[in-house]
Each structure stands twice: as C-alpha cells, then as structure tokens.
Design an enzyme around this catalytic site. Structure first.
Site, PDB file in Angstrom:
ATOM      1  N   LYS A 146      43.603 -76.377  -7.402  1.00  0.00           N
ATOM      2  CA  LYS A 146      44.741 -75.448  -7.493  1.00  0.00           C
ATOM      3  C   LYS A 146      45.029 -75.030  -8.927  1.00  0.00           C
ATOM      4  CE  LYS A 146      47.100 -76.043  -3.154  1.00  0.00           C
ATOM      5  NZ  LYS A 146      48.332 -76.190  -2.432  1.00  0.00           N
ATOM      6  N   LYS A 171      38.357 -74.098   2.668  1.00  0.00           N
ATOM      7  CA  LYS A 171      39.265 -74.302   3.809  1.00  0.00           C
ATOM      8  C   LYS A 171      40.110 -73.042   4.052  1.00  0.00           C
ATOM      9  CE  LYS A 171      43.460 -76.257   1.854  1.00  0.00           C
ATOM     10  NZ  LYS A 171      44.654 -76.976   2.163  1.00  0.00           N
ATOM     11  N   LYS A 204      46.692 -70.510   3.158  1.00  0.00           N
ATOM     12  CA  LYS A 204      47.705 -69.448   3.086  1.00  0.00           C
ATOM     13  C   LYS A 204      47.532 -68.616   1.826  1.00  0.00           C
ATOM     14  CE  LYS A 204      51.115 -72.746   4.495  1.00  0.00           C
ATOM     15  NZ  LYS A 204      51.509 -73.764   3.528  1.00  0.00           N
TER      16      LYS A 204
END
Ligand code: AQP
Length: 334
Positions: A114, A198, A201
């Site tokens: 991230k 994966k 969102k």
C-alpha cells in the site's frame, strides 16, 4: 465475557464493497452468527490511514453498514458499530504500540504494497495499522476472526502481540490468542483484469471487480470483458496453474454454485470460456443484484442506519470498558 467463543471482524469503509469482500468475509460473517456471538465493525479509523474526503467517509460508513445488513448480518443478533465511536480501540492501540516491535511491523507485506515505492511519504498510521487491528480484536478478547487470506499475516501479528502482552505483564491467558477463520476454497478473489492481484476497492479500473451494487447489465459487461484464456477449458486444475484469470473465474463459479472445482472443470472441459462466462453472469446476477437493491433501499433511510450503529456502539462500549479497566490495571495505569 469469560472464555466463550467470540467472533470479531471489520471492514474498511473505503468505497463500494465487492465480490472479494463478500466471498472472502461477509458471507462467512453471516453464517457465523448462527453458532457464535459476533461483533462486526466498520473500521473507519483504519480507513483514514490513507486520506479520505470527510464527506465521502461519512457516506461510506453508512454504505458499509447497509452492506452488512443487506448480506444478512442481523443487528438483533450481532453487534454492528463503527470503530471510532468506541474510543477504547484507540486507547488500546496506543498500549499495544508499546508492546509490538518495529521488526515485526517491518515484515508486513500489506504496508509494502500500500505504501508503494515512496514509503517515506506513507502515513505513520498506515505503518502501525496492524497494531490497531490487534487492538480491535483484543479489546473484546475475541477468539475467532473471519478474514480473507490477505489478512493472515496481520492476524499472526495480533497473536504475537497478545502473547507478548501476556508474558510482559505476567498474566498468561489474559488475552486469548485469536484464531483466523479463512475460507478454505475461496480465500482470495483475484482481479478480473489481472489474476495475480487481489480484487480490491482501490483498484482504478471498475472492470477489475464486481461491486455489490452493480446492476445486472454491469455484471454481464464486466464478466464479458474479464480476462480468461484463448484455449478451451482444460480437464484438470494443474493446466490452469499459469492461467490465474481463468482459474479465478472457474473458482468464483464453483463457489457460487457450491460445487467443487474439479466437478466444475470436468463438466466444462473442452468448452470455450464464453460458455463459462454466460453461466457465471447468470449466477452472479441472481446472487448479487438482490443484495445491491437492498443496499440502495437501506441507504434511503440513513437515520435507521445511524440508529443501528449507535445502538451497536453502546453495546460494544460496555464490553470494551470492562476489558479496558483490567488492561489498564495490568499495565499499571490508574
Ligand atoms: N479480493 C479479496 N478476496 C477475498 N477476501 C477479500 N477481502 C478483501 N479483498 C478480498 C476481505 O474483506 C474483508 C474486508 O476487507 P477491507 O475492506 O477491510 O480491506 P482490504 O482487504 O484492504 O480490502 P480492499 O478491497 O483491498 O480495500 P482497499 O482497496 O481499500 O485496500 C477482509 O477480511 C479482507 O480479507
């Protein structure tokens, strides 16, 4: 709450929930309500580890709550609330920041993913996110945590933190070591555009995921455009090892039809992927669109959703305060 089994899990209000959240987490949340006491949290403090526009965050908290209800979480059975409304999460997170080790956090792969290439610019909150997650679970002395496979490493860290707290403060068994509950067959739903990533969102292309609020038309367009394979469907799983997008579509189909993957492959072997895509669209539309309609209906009555969160946070706060009192005592805080 003694030593009885207690489930805790959370979902970040960072946008539309998708098929990965549904099959990896929410579906499991719903079935666990039958067997155990459950606490389900909209983790807004986790969401702000990356910048969220305040007005959007507020909307997303309500939308995540609506998604909990629409998939079948029952607020009369389970506690549903938002994390920031119980201040014990932040307090325990601070205590656990002092128990957790920098070396442990340095191993967390989600931070690396991230934060991207410029880690110096990531928020401190994103770095210590796993300590807050440990606090979420341990605040209630939860024993079981249903999550997707992407959260396995964070769960292991929560266990290490619980164990170290118990050792440091000489109180064996004070915090139970929480057990991860990861769906066996479908622990990680992958992006429809890139089977090595994966479904998420925050992925830019909405064609990478099926959102719970997608219409039938959107679902069939996304599945039509999903990456698959130019060869026909093989007759064994091994041949799909290097074809992650094809394997992902077959796995989703097997999960939604509740058939094992081997059976699905043997039934479809030799056929083009377009055949699978038509069948997959049909089952997705019948399972997902009623949920999407219900989410939209629930969002028309925001005061009802706020009321559910308020009642849930009252119940959560009672458990949290009782446990915090003991935690403060163990640490030597007055
Ligand atoms: N692709 C997935 N497959 C299986 N399970 C998944 N989960 C998320 N994505 C998948 C599970 O859903 C629960 C809630 O996740 P979250 O929204 O709190 O955080 P996340 O894992 O960071 O989800 P996203 O979609 O990737 O969000 P963004 O893009 O905002 O970071 C968790 O139990 C998770 O395992």
């Amino acid at each position: 709450m003694g030593n009885k089994k207690l489930v805790f899990s959370g979902v970040q209000p960072t946008g539309n929930l998708h098929l990965g959240n549904y099959l990896g987490a929410l579906k499991n949340f719903v079935s666990l309500q039958k067997e155990m006491e459950c606490i389900y949290c909209v983790v807004d403090l986790h969401a702000i580890t990356t910048f969220q526009k305040p007005s959007e965050l507020l909307e997303n908290v309500l939308e995540t709550t609506a998604s909990f209800l629409a998939t079948g979480i029952n607020p009369n059975k389970s506690i549903i609330f938002n994390q920031s409304s119980v201040s014990g999460h932040a307090e325990l997170a601070w205590i656990l920041n002092c128990v957790s080790r920098i070396g442990w956090l340095n191993r967390m792969t989600q931070f690396k993913d991230k934060a991207g290439s410029d880690k110096e610019k990531a928020s401190v909150g994103l770095y210590i996110y796993p300590n807050l997650m440990a606090a979420d679970i341990l605040l209630y002395k939860a024993t079981h945590v249903p999550v997707g496979a992407d959260q396995k490493q964070h769960l292991e860290l929560s266990r290490d933190i619980a164990q170290k707290f118990n050792n440091d403060f000489n109180c064996q068994d004070f915090f139970p070591l929480p057990e991860p509950m990861i769906p066996r067959k479908i622990s990680r739903i992958m992006s429809l555009r890139d089977g090595t990533k994966k479904m998420s969102k925050s992925e830019e292309s909405s064609y990478s995921r099926i959102n719970l609020k997608d219409t039938a038309d959107e679902i069939s367009k996304k599945i039509k455009k999903a990456k698959s394979d130019s060869d026909p469907i093989p007759d064994n799983i091994k041949s799909l090892e290097k074809k992650p997008e094809a394997l992902n579509l077959l796995t989703i189909y097997s999960e939604l039809t509740q058939n094992n993957l081997e059976k699905v492959i043997s039934e479809l072997s030799g056929k083009e992927y377009s055949v699978l895509k038509t069948k997959l669209s049909d089952v997705l539309i019948s399972e997902i669109t009623p949920i999407g309609k219900e989410i939209k209906k629930l969002l028309d009555n925001k005061s009802h959703l706020k009321n559910i969160l308020r009642k849930g946070s009252e119940k959560a706060n009672i458990i949290a305060e009782e446990n915090l009192k003991n935690i403060r005592e163990k640490v030597g805080l007055i």
